[in-house]
Design a protein around this motif. Structure first.
Motif, short mmCIF file in Angstrom:
data_model
loop_
_atom_site.label_atom_id
_atom_site.label_comp_id
_atom_site.label_asym_id
_atom_site.label_seq_id
_atom_site.Cartn_x
_atom_site.Cartn_y
_atom_site.Cartn_z
N GLY A 53 1.83 0.21 40.69
CA GLY A 53 2.01 1.65 40.55
C GLY A 53 2.09 2.02 39.08
N ILE A 54 1.26 2.98 38.67
CA ILE A 54 1.27 3.45 37.29
C ILE A 54 2.25 4.62 37.14
N THR A 55 2.19 5.54 38.11
CA THR A 55 3.15 6.65 38.20
C THR A 55 3.63 6.70 39.64
N ASN A 56 4.43 7.70 39.99
CA ASN A 56 4.88 7.85 41.37
C ASN A 56 3.74 8.23 42.32
N LYS A 57 2.61 8.70 41.77
CA LYS A 57 1.49 9.12 42.61
C LYS A 57 0.21 8.30 42.41
N LEU A 58 0.13 7.52 41.35
CA LEU A 58 -1.10 6.82 41.02
C LEU A 58 -0.86 5.32 40.96
N ASP A 59 -1.72 4.55 41.64
CA ASP A 59 -1.67 3.09 41.46
C ASP A 59 -3.07 2.55 41.25
N VAL A 60 -3.13 1.36 40.67
CA VAL A 60 -4.38 0.70 40.35
C VAL A 60 -4.38 -0.67 41.02
N GLY A 61 -5.55 -1.10 41.48
CA GLY A 61 -5.65 -2.39 42.15
C GLY A 61 -6.87 -3.17 41.70
N PHE A 62 -6.80 -4.49 41.86
CA PHE A 62 -7.89 -5.40 41.51
C PHE A 62 -8.02 -6.45 42.60
N TYR A 63 -9.24 -6.93 42.83
CA TYR A 63 -9.39 -8.02 43.79
C TYR A 63 -10.61 -8.87 43.44
N ALA A 64 -10.60 -10.09 43.95
CA ALA A 64 -11.74 -11.00 43.81
C ALA A 64 -11.83 -11.85 45.06
N THR A 65 -13.05 -12.03 45.58
CA THR A 65 -13.27 -12.86 46.75
C THR A 65 -14.45 -13.79 46.50
N LYS A 66 -14.46 -14.93 47.21
CA LYS A 66 -15.60 -15.85 47.12
C LYS A 66 -15.58 -16.77 48.33
N ASN A 67 -16.70 -16.87 48.99
CA ASN A 67 -16.84 -17.85 50.05
C ASN A 67 -17.03 -19.21 49.37
N PRO A 68 -16.18 -20.20 49.68
CA PRO A 68 -16.29 -21.49 48.98
C PRO A 68 -17.60 -22.22 49.23
N ASN A 69 -18.33 -21.85 50.29
CA ASN A 69 -19.61 -22.50 50.59
C ASN A 69 -20.79 -21.76 49.98
#
Length: 197
Positions: A53-69
């Protein structure tokens, strides 16, 4: 999420793509003429995600995915803004902008830009320590792809689309268990397990 609250989760999502179909299998390079992909009817991707959460109304997110095959994966980010937060009736609405990019192969660039609207309602089960929050949402996206290999000459693709999502998050003190189903031309099912502080 509230200012400087954060959540870290592991996730698993799977698509309805059957990589044994020739249209999918023949798209990829193989080590020999008899090699076939082996994921079967549900192509799966494990990954990690984090939100703060950056403020009470705004948040930021990150993600990473990978199939190991596989030799490719996806990474992305999002900004989510809380439009409504009714503490008495325990329901909320939010808008989310997202960006996703594929990494791995040198011969293709793929980016997706999304805009979502979400609504949720929280049902307390035990005090403020255990609750269930089902949610629904609609999503629109623009997908851009560009091939960068000399082996073929393909036009750039620009695709506009949409999907509907439904899911739920079970809060057990600091633990978070989530499930989401996306209804689209190719459906996806995702699960996450995480902690929030």
């Amino acid at each position: 999420m509230g200012a400087w609250n954060y959540e870290i989760s592991v996730l698993q999502w799977a698509t309805g793509i059957d990589d044994e179909e020739a249209a999918w299998n023949d798209t990829f390079v193989h080590p020999d003429s008899t090699h076939w992909l082996t994921e079967g009817p549900r192509l799966a991707f494990p990954g990690l995600t984090a939100r703060v959460g950056i403020t009470n109304k705004l948040d930021v997110g990150f993600y990473a995915t990978k199939n190991p095959n596989a030799n490719y994966g996806f990474f992305g980010g999002q900004l989510q803004y809380n439009l409504v937060n009714d503490a008495t009736k325990k329901w909320a609405a939010a808008a989310r902008m997202s960006f996703t990019s594929m990494y791995g192969p040198d011969d293709l660039k793929l980016n997706v830009y999304g805009l979502d609207l979400l609504a949720s309602k929280e049902f307390p089960i035990y005090s403020n320590r255990i609750s269930l929050s089902p949610y629904v949402g609609v999503s629109s996206y623009v997908s851009n792809s560009h091939e960068t290999t000399t082996a073929v000459y393909l036009n750039d693709e620009h695709v506009i689309g949409g999907q509907v999502m439904a899911g739920a998050v079970l809060k057990l003190s600091i633990a978070r268990l989530g499930v989401e189903y996306n209804f689209a031309k190719v459906n996806t099912l995702s699960f996450k397990i995480g902690v929030a502080f």
